[in-house]
Design a protein around this motif. Sequence first.
Motif, PDB file in Angstrom:
ATOM      1  N   ARG A  77       0.679  -1.295   0.063  1.00 18.35           N
ATOM      2  CA  ARG A  77       0.032  -0.083   0.018  1.00 18.35           C
ATOM      3  C   ARG A  77       1.020   1.261   0.059  1.00 18.35           C
ATOM      4  NH1 ARG A  77      -3.923  -0.498   4.981  1.00 18.35           N
ATOM      5  NH2 ARG A  77      -4.589   1.741   4.357  1.00 18.35           N
ATOM      6  N   LYS A  78       2.182   1.218   0.354  1.00 14.34           N
ATOM      7  CA  LYS A  78       3.006   2.461   0.416  1.00 14.34           C
ATOM      8  C   LYS A  78       2.436   3.454   1.269  1.00 14.34           C
ATOM      9  CE  LYS A  78       5.106   1.366  -4.069  1.00 14.34           C
ATOM     10  NZ  LYS A  78       6.322   0.436  -3.373  1.00 14.34           N
ATOM     11  N   PHE A  79       1.843   2.954   2.386  1.00 18.82           N
ATOM     12  CA  PHE A  79       0.922   3.686   3.371  1.00 18.82           C
ATOM     13  C   PHE A  79       1.854   4.981   3.936  1.00 18.82           C
ATOM     14  CE2 PHE A  79      -0.080   4.658   7.814  1.00 18.82           C
ATOM     15  CZ  PHE A  79      -1.262   5.077   7.662  1.00 18.82           C
TER      16      PHE A  79
ATOM     17  N   ASP B   4       1.723   8.107   1.398  1.00 20.27           N
ATOM     18  CA  ASP B   4       0.763   8.291   0.540  1.00 20.27           C
ATOM     19  C   ASP B   4       0.237   9.424   1.120  1.00 20.27           C
ATOM     20  OD1 ASP B   4      -1.700   8.333  -0.704  1.00 20.27           O
ATOM     21  OD2 ASP B   4      -2.038   6.253  -0.228  1.00 20.27           O
ATOM     22  N   CYS B   5      -0.258  10.582   0.238  1.00 22.66           N
ATOM     23  CA  CYS B   5      -0.507  11.964   0.895  1.00 22.66           C
ATOM     24  C   CYS B   5      -2.163  11.624   1.130  1.00 22.66           C
ATOM     25  CB  CYS B   5      -0.457  12.914  -0.470  1.00 22.66           C
ATOM     26  SG  CYS B   5       1.127  13.376  -0.824  1.00 22.66           S
ATOM     27  N   ASN B   6      -2.676  10.593   0.654  1.00 22.24           N
ATOM     28  CA  ASN B   6      -4.283  10.370   1.055  1.00 22.24           C
ATOM     29  C   ASN B   6      -4.175  10.012   2.577  1.00 22.24           C
ATOM     30  OD1 ASN B   6      -5.586  10.687  -1.338  1.00 22.24           O
ATOM     31  ND2 ASN B   6      -4.892   8.697  -2.038  1.00 22.24           N
ATOM     32  N   TYR B   7      -3.046   9.659   3.195  1.00 19.67           N
ATOM     33  CA  TYR B   7      -3.061   9.529   4.816  1.00 19.67           C
ATOM     34  C   TYR B   7      -1.994  10.471   5.218  1.00 19.67           C
ATOM     35  CZ  TYR B   7      -5.001   4.921   3.290  1.00 19.67           C
ATOM     36  OH  TYR B   7      -5.701   3.811   2.812  1.00 19.67           O
ATOM     37  N   SER B   8      -2.278  11.609   5.050  1.00 15.80           N
ATOM     38  CA  SER B   8      -1.684  12.839   5.708  1.00 15.80           C
ATOM     39  C   SER B   8      -2.743  14.128   5.575  1.00 15.80           C
ATOM     40  CB  SER B   8      -0.667  13.039   4.723  1.00 15.80           C
ATOM     41  OG  SER B   8      -1.038  13.948   3.561  1.00 15.80           O
TER      42      SER B   8
ATOM     43  N   ASN C 133      -4.940  15.438   2.864  1.00 11.73           N
ATOM     44  CA  ASN C 133      -6.146  15.097   2.769  1.00 11.73           C
ATOM     45  C   ASN C 133      -6.986  15.767   3.769  1.00 11.73           C
ATOM     46  OD1 ASN C 133      -8.591  13.666   2.324  1.00 11.73           O
ATOM     47  ND2 ASN C 133      -7.573  11.641   2.262  1.00 11.73           N
TER      48      ASN C 133
END
Length: 256
Positions: A20-22, A25-29, A32
Amino acid sequence: MNTQIIKDEIARVNAIYSERKFDFDCNYSGLNPAYLQRTQSIEKHILITLNKTGVGSRISSLNILDFGCGKGKWLARWIAWGADPSKLAGVDIRKDATSYASSILPHCDIRLMDSLDIPYQNDTYDIVFINSVFTSILNENVRMFVASEINRVLKPHGIIMLSDFIYNNPRNPNVRGLTYKHITRLFKDMTIVTNSRIILAPPIARRLVPVSWKLSKFVEAAFSFLKTHRFVALRKEQSIEPIAVRPVQGRDGHYF
Protein backbone atom coordinates in the motif's frame (compact mmCIF):
# COMPACT_ATOMS: atom_id res chain seq x y z
CA MET A 1 2.82 -17.95 22.48
CA ASN A 2 3.80 -19.85 19.33
CA THR A 3 6.65 -17.86 17.76
CA GLN A 4 5.85 -19.06 14.23
CA ILE A 5 2.31 -17.69 14.48
CA ILE A 6 3.72 -14.32 15.52
CA LYS A 7 6.28 -14.35 12.70
CA ASP A 8 3.56 -15.17 10.17
CA GLU A 9 1.36 -12.33 11.44
CA ILE A 10 4.28 -9.86 11.33
CA ALA A 11 5.16 -10.95 7.77
CA ARG A 12 1.53 -10.55 6.66
CA VAL A 13 1.23 -7.02 8.08
CA ASN A 14 4.58 -5.96 6.63
CA ALA A 15 3.55 -7.22 3.19
CA ILE A 16 0.29 -5.25 3.31
CA TYR A 17 1.96 -1.99 4.31
CA SER A 18 4.68 -2.49 1.72
CA GLU A 19 2.09 -3.01 -1.02
CA ARG A 20 0.00 0.00 0.00
CA LYS A 21 3.00 2.33 0.50
CA PHE A 22 0.99 3.78 3.37
CA ASP A 23 3.75 5.82 5.03
CA PHE A 24 4.27 8.20 2.11
CA ASP A 25 0.78 8.25 0.60
CA CYS A 26 -0.63 11.80 0.71
CA ASN A 27 -4.11 10.35 1.18
CA TYR A 28 -2.95 9.36 4.69
CA SER A 29 -1.66 12.79 5.63
CA GLY A 30 -3.03 16.18 6.64
CA LEU A 31 -3.00 17.15 2.96
CA ASN A 32 -6.18 15.11 2.65
CA PRO A 33 -8.98 17.08 4.40
CA ALA A 34 -10.93 13.93 5.36
CA TYR A 35 -7.83 12.35 6.89
CA LEU A 36 -7.00 15.60 8.70
CA GLN A 37 -10.46 15.60 10.28
CA ARG A 38 -9.94 12.00 11.36
CA THR A 39 -6.58 12.86 12.94
CA GLN A 40 -7.99 15.86 14.75
CA SER A 41 -10.83 13.77 16.16
CA ILE A 42 -8.30 11.40 17.76
CA GLU A 43 -6.16 14.33 18.89
CA LYS A 44 -9.11 15.98 20.62
CA HIS A 45 -9.91 12.86 22.62
CA ILE A 46 -6.29 12.38 23.67
CA LEU A 47 -6.14 15.93 25.02
CA ILE A 48 -9.51 15.57 26.76
CA THR A 49 -8.26 12.37 28.41
CA LEU A 50 -5.01 14.00 29.55
CA ASN A 51 -7.01 16.71 31.30
CA LYS A 52 -9.67 14.34 32.63
CA THR A 53 -7.08 12.07 34.24
CA GLY A 54 -5.12 14.99 35.68
CA VAL A 55 -1.84 14.12 33.97
CA GLY A 56 -1.87 16.83 31.32
CA SER A 57 -0.27 19.37 33.64
CA ARG A 58 2.77 17.13 34.13
CA ILE A 59 3.09 15.78 30.61
CA SER A 60 6.78 16.71 30.43
CA SER A 61 7.57 14.22 33.21
CA LEU A 62 5.63 11.29 31.76
CA ASN A 63 7.16 8.23 30.11
CA ILE A 64 5.05 7.61 26.99
CA LEU A 65 5.12 4.68 24.55
CA ASP A 66 3.56 4.69 21.09
CA PHE A 67 2.92 1.03 20.27
CA GLY A 68 2.81 0.82 16.46
CA CYS A 69 4.48 4.21 16.05
CA GLY A 70 5.00 3.98 12.28
CA LYS A 71 7.09 6.88 11.03
CA GLY A 72 6.55 8.89 14.20
CA LYS A 73 3.77 11.34 13.38
CA TRP A 74 2.00 10.83 16.72
CA LEU A 75 5.28 11.01 18.63
CA ALA A 76 5.79 14.43 17.04
CA ARG A 77 2.35 15.47 18.30
CA TRP A 78 3.19 14.38 21.84
CA ILE A 79 6.26 16.63 21.64
CA ALA A 80 4.09 19.50 20.40
CA TRP A 81 1.82 19.01 23.44
CA GLY A 82 4.79 19.33 25.80
CA ALA A 83 6.15 15.80 26.25
CA ASP A 84 9.91 15.43 26.77
CA PRO A 85 11.38 13.72 23.66
CA SER A 86 13.85 11.80 25.85
CA LYS A 87 10.89 10.23 27.68
CA LEU A 88 9.10 9.20 24.48
CA ALA A 89 9.46 5.77 22.92
CA GLY A 90 8.00 4.08 19.88
CA VAL A 91 7.97 0.50 18.66
CA ASP A 92 6.87 -0.97 15.35
CA ILE A 93 7.41 -4.09 13.25
CA ARG A 94 8.12 -2.11 10.07
CA LYS A 95 11.82 -1.41 9.47
CA ASP A 96 11.47 1.46 6.99
CA ALA A 97 8.98 3.26 9.22
CA THR A 98 11.10 3.01 12.38
CA SER A 99 14.24 4.05 10.48
CA TYR A 100 12.46 7.16 9.24
CA ALA A 101 11.03 7.94 12.68
CA SER A 102 14.50 7.62 14.24
CA SER A 103 15.96 10.00 11.67
CA ILE A 104 13.46 12.79 12.34
CA LEU A 105 13.10 12.19 16.11
CA PRO A 106 16.66 11.39 17.23
CA HIS A 107 15.98 12.09 20.92
CA CYS A 108 13.13 9.56 21.10
CA ASP A 109 13.81 5.89 21.79
CA ILE A 110 12.43 4.19 18.68
CA ARG A 111 12.89 0.46 18.22
CA LEU A 112 12.13 -2.14 15.59
CA MET A 113 10.42 -5.27 16.93
CA ASP A 114 11.28 -8.48 15.13
CA SER A 115 8.83 -10.19 17.47
CA LEU A 116 5.98 -8.73 19.49
CA ASP A 117 7.90 -8.75 22.76
CA ILE A 118 8.07 -5.08 23.75
CA PRO A 119 11.78 -4.38 24.44
CA TYR A 120 11.28 -2.56 27.74
CA GLN A 121 11.12 -3.52 31.41
CA ASN A 122 7.95 -4.08 33.41
CA ASP A 123 6.13 -1.00 34.72
CA THR A 124 8.05 1.50 32.56
CA TYR A 125 5.40 3.72 30.98
CA ASP A 126 2.81 6.13 32.34
CA ILE A 127 0.93 6.16 29.03
CA VAL A 128 0.75 3.69 26.16
CA PHE A 129 -0.89 5.00 22.99
CA ILE A 130 -2.20 2.49 20.42
CA ASN A 131 -3.73 3.71 17.17
CA SER A 132 -5.20 1.34 14.55
CA VAL A 133 -3.10 -1.63 15.68
CA PHE A 134 -5.47 -4.32 16.93
CA THR A 135 -7.67 -4.25 13.82
CA SER A 136 -4.59 -5.16 11.77
CA ILE A 137 -4.05 -8.29 13.89
CA LEU A 138 -6.29 -11.10 12.69
CA ASN A 139 -5.13 -13.87 15.01
CA GLU A 140 -6.94 -13.76 18.35
CA ASN A 141 -4.06 -15.33 20.29
CA VAL A 142 -1.66 -12.72 18.91
CA ARG A 143 -4.06 -9.98 19.96
CA MET A 144 -4.13 -11.37 23.49
CA PHE A 145 -0.33 -11.60 23.57
CA VAL A 146 0.07 -7.98 22.42
CA ALA A 147 -2.40 -6.82 25.09
CA SER A 148 -0.46 -8.73 27.77
CA GLU A 149 2.80 -7.10 26.66
CA ILE A 150 1.26 -3.64 26.78
CA ASN A 151 -0.07 -4.40 30.25
CA ARG A 152 3.39 -5.59 31.31
CA VAL A 153 5.24 -2.38 30.41
CA LEU A 154 2.50 -0.06 31.73
CA LYS A 155 3.02 1.27 35.25
CA PRO A 156 0.40 0.63 37.92
CA HIS A 157 -2.19 3.42 37.56
CA GLY A 158 -0.82 4.09 34.08
CA ILE A 159 -3.16 4.85 31.20
CA ILE A 160 -3.76 3.15 27.86
CA MET A 161 -5.22 5.31 25.08
CA LEU A 162 -6.57 3.17 22.28
CA SER A 163 -8.17 4.23 19.00
CA ASP A 164 -9.36 1.70 16.44
CA PHE A 165 -12.02 0.58 13.97
CA ILE A 166 -15.26 -0.80 15.35
CA TYR A 167 -16.35 -2.71 12.25
CA ASN A 168 -14.97 -5.30 9.88
CA ASN A 169 -14.25 -3.85 6.46
CA PRO A 170 -16.09 -5.89 3.78
CA ARG A 171 -13.67 -4.55 1.14
CA ASN A 172 -10.55 -5.29 3.16
CA PRO A 173 -10.15 -8.79 4.62
CA ASN A 174 -7.02 -7.63 6.44
CA VAL A 175 -9.06 -5.51 8.86
CA ARG A 176 -10.93 -7.04 11.78
CA GLY A 177 -13.14 -4.75 13.85
CA LEU A 178 -12.47 -4.16 17.55
CA THR A 179 -15.64 -3.95 19.63
CA TYR A 180 -15.95 -2.47 23.11
CA LYS A 181 -16.60 -5.96 24.47
CA HIS A 182 -13.39 -7.18 22.87
CA ILE A 183 -11.40 -4.29 24.34
CA THR A 184 -12.64 -5.11 27.84
CA ARG A 185 -11.67 -8.74 27.26
CA LEU A 186 -8.14 -7.79 26.14
CA PHE A 187 -7.67 -5.50 29.14
CA LYS A 188 -10.02 -7.16 31.59
CA ASP A 189 -8.38 -6.00 34.83
CA MET A 190 -8.34 -2.32 33.87
CA THR A 191 -10.74 0.49 34.70
CA ILE A 192 -12.45 2.33 31.84
CA VAL A 193 -11.71 6.05 32.06
CA THR A 194 -13.43 7.14 28.86
CA ASN A 195 -15.23 5.39 26.01
CA SER A 196 -16.33 7.34 22.94
CA ARG A 197 -17.31 6.66 19.36
CA ILE A 198 -15.32 8.93 17.08
CA ILE A 199 -14.52 9.69 13.41
CA LEU A 200 -17.11 10.19 10.71
CA ALA A 201 -17.27 7.18 8.37
CA PRO A 202 -14.47 7.67 5.80
CA PRO A 203 -16.70 7.30 2.69
CA ILE A 204 -18.95 10.08 4.03
CA ALA A 205 -16.04 12.22 5.23
CA ARG A 206 -14.32 12.05 1.84
CA ARG A 207 -17.42 13.58 0.24
CA LEU A 208 -18.49 15.97 2.96
CA VAL A 209 -15.31 17.47 4.47
CA PRO A 210 -14.01 19.13 1.26
CA VAL A 211 -17.43 20.73 0.77
CA SER A 212 -18.07 21.97 4.31
CA TRP A 213 -15.86 21.43 7.35
CA LYS A 214 -18.54 22.78 9.71
CA LEU A 215 -21.23 20.49 8.28
CA SER A 216 -18.98 17.44 8.56
CA LYS A 217 -18.25 18.26 12.22
CA PHE A 218 -21.96 18.69 12.89
CA VAL A 219 -22.83 15.34 11.27
CA GLU A 220 -20.04 13.63 13.21
CA ALA A 221 -21.27 15.07 16.50
CA ALA A 222 -25.00 14.54 15.86
CA PHE A 223 -25.12 11.03 14.39
CA SER A 224 -23.22 8.52 16.49
CA PHE A 225 -24.13 5.61 14.21
CA LEU A 226 -22.08 7.23 11.42
CA LYS A 227 -18.88 7.02 13.48
CA THR A 228 -16.61 4.09 12.63
CA HIS A 229 -13.97 4.20 15.37
CA ARG A 230 -13.81 3.97 19.12
CA PHE A 231 -11.51 5.82 21.50
CA VAL A 232 -11.06 4.15 24.87
CA ALA A 233 -8.83 5.13 27.78
CA LEU A 234 -8.15 2.53 30.46
CA ARG A 235 -6.33 2.82 33.77
CA LYS A 236 -4.20 -0.06 35.05
CA GLU A 237 -4.75 -1.00 38.67
CA GLN A 238 -2.20 -2.92 40.70
CA SER A 239 -1.51 -6.29 39.09
CA ILE A 240 -3.37 -9.14 40.74
CA GLU A 241 -0.92 -11.70 39.41
CA PRO A 242 2.85 -11.12 39.21
CA ILE A 243 4.14 -10.41 35.70
CA ALA A 244 7.29 -12.21 34.61
CA VAL A 245 10.36 -10.01 34.29
CA ARG A 246 11.99 -10.25 30.86
CA PRO A 247 15.63 -9.52 30.01
CA VAL A 248 15.59 -6.28 28.05
CA GLN A 249 17.98 -5.20 25.33
CA GLY A 250 19.08 -1.57 25.49
CA ARG A 251 19.88 0.67 22.54
CA ASP A 252 23.54 -0.24 22.93
CA GLY A 253 22.75 -3.93 22.41
CA HIS A 254 23.39 -4.98 26.01
CA TYR A 255 20.78 -6.80 28.10
CA PHE A 256 19.75 -5.78 31.60
